[in-house]
Design a protein around this motif. Structure first.
Motif, PDB file in Angstrom:
ATOM      1  N   GLU A 339      21.613  -9.534 -20.758  1.00 32.02           N
ATOM      2  CA  GLU A 339      22.316 -10.772 -20.616  1.00 32.02           C
ATOM      3  C   GLU A 339      22.791 -11.316 -19.245  1.00 32.02           C
ATOM      4  O   GLU A 339      23.497 -10.343 -18.977  1.00 32.02           O
ATOM      5  N   ILE A 341      25.847 -13.438 -18.578  1.00 34.14           N
ATOM      6  CA  ILE A 341      27.330 -13.449 -19.894  1.00 34.14           C
ATOM      7  C   ILE A 341      28.189 -14.564 -18.881  1.00 34.14           C
ATOM      8  O   ILE A 341      27.956 -15.972 -19.656  1.00 34.14           O
ATOM      9  N   HIS A 342      27.973 -15.083 -18.151  1.00 35.21           N
ATOM     10  CA  HIS A 342      28.253 -16.155 -17.048  1.00 35.21           C
ATOM     11  C   HIS A 342      28.394 -15.686 -16.083  1.00 35.21           C
ATOM     12  O   HIS A 342      28.445 -15.609 -15.000  1.00 35.21           O
ATOM     13  N   ARG A 376      18.544 -12.940 -20.811  1.00 32.26           N
ATOM     14  CA  ARG A 376      19.093 -13.803 -21.596  1.00 32.26           C
ATOM     15  C   ARG A 376      19.911 -14.832 -20.864  1.00 32.26           C
ATOM     16  O   ARG A 376      20.946 -14.331 -20.151  1.00 32.26           O
ATOM     17  N   SER A 378      23.659 -17.099 -20.701  1.00 31.73           N
ATOM     18  CA  SER A 378      24.650 -17.759 -22.300  1.00 31.73           C
ATOM     19  C   SER A 378      25.045 -18.921 -21.414  1.00 31.73           C
ATOM     20  O   SER A 378      25.480 -19.778 -21.779  1.00 31.73           O
ATOM     21  N   GLN A 379      25.654 -18.473 -20.019  1.00 32.36           N
ATOM     22  CA  GLN A 379      26.752 -19.433 -19.294  1.00 32.36           C
ATOM     23  C   GLN A 379      25.931 -19.628 -17.674  1.00 32.36           C
ATOM     24  O   GLN A 379      26.763 -18.476 -17.390  1.00 32.36           O
ATOM     25  N   LYS A 390      18.476 -22.541 -17.083  1.00 30.92           N
ATOM     26  CA  LYS A 390      18.214 -22.493 -18.557  1.00 30.92           C
ATOM     27  C   LYS A 390      16.445 -21.514 -18.481  1.00 30.92           C
ATOM     28  O   LYS A 390      16.108 -20.658 -19.280  1.00 30.92           O
ATOM     29  N   GLU A 395      15.887 -17.415 -24.075  1.00 39.16           N
ATOM     30  CA  GLU A 395      16.894 -16.555 -24.832  1.00 39.16           C
ATOM     31  C   GLU A 395      15.385 -15.879 -25.867  1.00 39.16           C
ATOM     32  O   GLU A 395      14.828 -16.693 -25.859  1.00 39.16           O
TER      33      GLU A 395
END
Length: 400
Positions: A339, A341-342, A376, A378-379, A390, A395
């Motif tokens: 992931e 996350i940011h 994935r 996220s931000q 993206k 995801e």
């Protein structure tokens, strides 16, 4: 010499400008460690642990079992550099001054310990062979001591720090201890270096690993005026021999650089991306990182969540010879998902086409290194960049 030349010189010496600067395989992993002088150990496992991550950043085919094998084969040992570290066995003698300080009670240890417990732990290992902390039954039912360690675990660490025990391996992250005389190869020099010789070791280690150094970097987290004085004497001798030169850059302390490095042309690194561990040798000196690269980096996992600016465990993003941002990520190993996350891109947002493909490729490779099969996102700190990135990290999309 310009600041850009210094940046490229130190990245080159750190092994961060070419794909395989030290070769391939386990032998290359040892070469990396011997060249850098140490690799810091950390227990955090948000992504692959720092000691493995640091080696992977310089050795794309690195396997985590390499380090365990090098310890088992007695080419590498664990002790203290400026923090808990893996060190080349050939440098063992330079750990002796600190070991002897602990033995004499001159170095700070956080707990007092009954000498009878030290003898008990030492004798058990001598008679029964290598032991882990949980192999000892605790006779202390009270808590509240340092990290709530039971007395035998404190004794193990004390015996380790004073050189009576060595780590002969690990089970996961749990240390396995044995008597030093059963771990240390008989061919290793065990002559304790004098104070000047120890300073020379530090100076040459930093110059080899970074190409450049300062007095403050050499004495990082090491106290005492004597060390500083000895380091200055070593550098003065090297200046007179013309093996190093002084470099002055506005706003920076006096820099000492290897003459050979200055005399050879330093090429611009390839436009590749590296995601570095927060404990990587190249970024661990935060003040140096900011002075040399203008990159203000702090690890925020120990910062209360409301006060975090970037995330729990951000990794610096190096593009060629420039730090362009940081990425807060986590390996969800149970479901094999990596992931993001940011993602924070702070520089070069206007020429995204230059670094986009290298970034995506490196994230994919890092996800594989972390045992993940999907990514994935996220931000991102920019809505525009989020829209562009993206599709690469949809995801649950299988990436490889």
């Amino acid at each position: 010499m310009t600041i850009k030349q210094l940046q490229r010189a130190t990245l080159q010496c750190q092994g961060l400008t070419k794909k395989y600067p030290f070769g391939k395989g386990k032998k290359a992993a040892l070469s990396v460690l011997e060249h850098l002088g140490y690799v810091q150990i950390d227990t955090l496992s948000v992504v692959e642990r720092a000691h493995h991550h640091t080696l992977w950043s310089r050795l794309p085919d690195y396997q985590t079992e390499y380090l365990d094998q090098l310890v088992e084969e007695r080419d590498v040992f664990e002790y203290w550099f400026h923090a808990a570290s893996y060190l080349p066995m050939k440098d063992f003698r330079y750990a002796l001054p600190q070991m002897r300080q602990f033995k004499r009670g001159e170095a700070r240890f956080y707990n007092t310990i009954d000498p009878k417990i030290l003898d008990y732990v030492h004798d058990k290992i001598r008679l029964d062979g290598p032991q882990k902390a949980r192999d000892f039954a605790s006779h202390n039912k009270k808590s509240g001591s340092w990290w709530d360690w039971k007395p035998t675990k404190i004794a193990l660490e004390r015996l380790f720090m004073q050189g009576d025990l060595m780590v002969c391996g690990r089970e996961g992250m749990e240390k396995i201890y044995d008597l030093t005389e059963r771990v240390l190869p008989g061919t290793v020099n065990t002559t304790e270096p004098g104070s000047l010789e120890f300073a020379e070791y530090l100076v040459k280690t930093y110059l080899r690993a970074y190409g450049i150094t300062t007095i403050k970097q050499i004495t990082h987290l090491r106290t005492g005026k004597a060390l500083r004085k000895n380091a200055e004497q070593v550098l003065q001798t090297m200046l007179e021999a013309q093996t190093v030169q002084q470099v002055k850059i506005d706003g920076m302390p006096t820099i000492f650089a290897l003459s050979d490095l200055l005399e050879n042309s330093i090429k611009k690194p390839s436009p590749s991306i590296r995601l570095l561990s927060p404990f990587d040798n190249s970024v661990i000196h935060r003040e140096r990182l900011e002075q040399l690269f203008g990159f203000d980096f702090r690890l925020e996992c120990y910062t209360p969540k409301p006060k975090r600016q970037y995330g729990y465990f951000c990794l610096p993003i190096l593009f060629g010879d420039e730090f362009i941002g940081r990425i807060d990520c986590k390996a969800h190993r149970k479901n094999n998902q990596f992931e993001i996350i940011h993602l924070h891109i702070e520089k070069r947002q206007g020429d995204i086409e230059v670094w986009l493909k290298p970034l995506v490729k490196t994230i994919q490779q890092f996800a594989i290194f972390n045992g993940c099969q999907s990514i994935r996102l996220s931000q991102v700190n920019s809505p525009k960049l989020l829209g562009i990135l993206k599709p690469f990290f949809a995801e649950n999309e299988m990436m490889f």
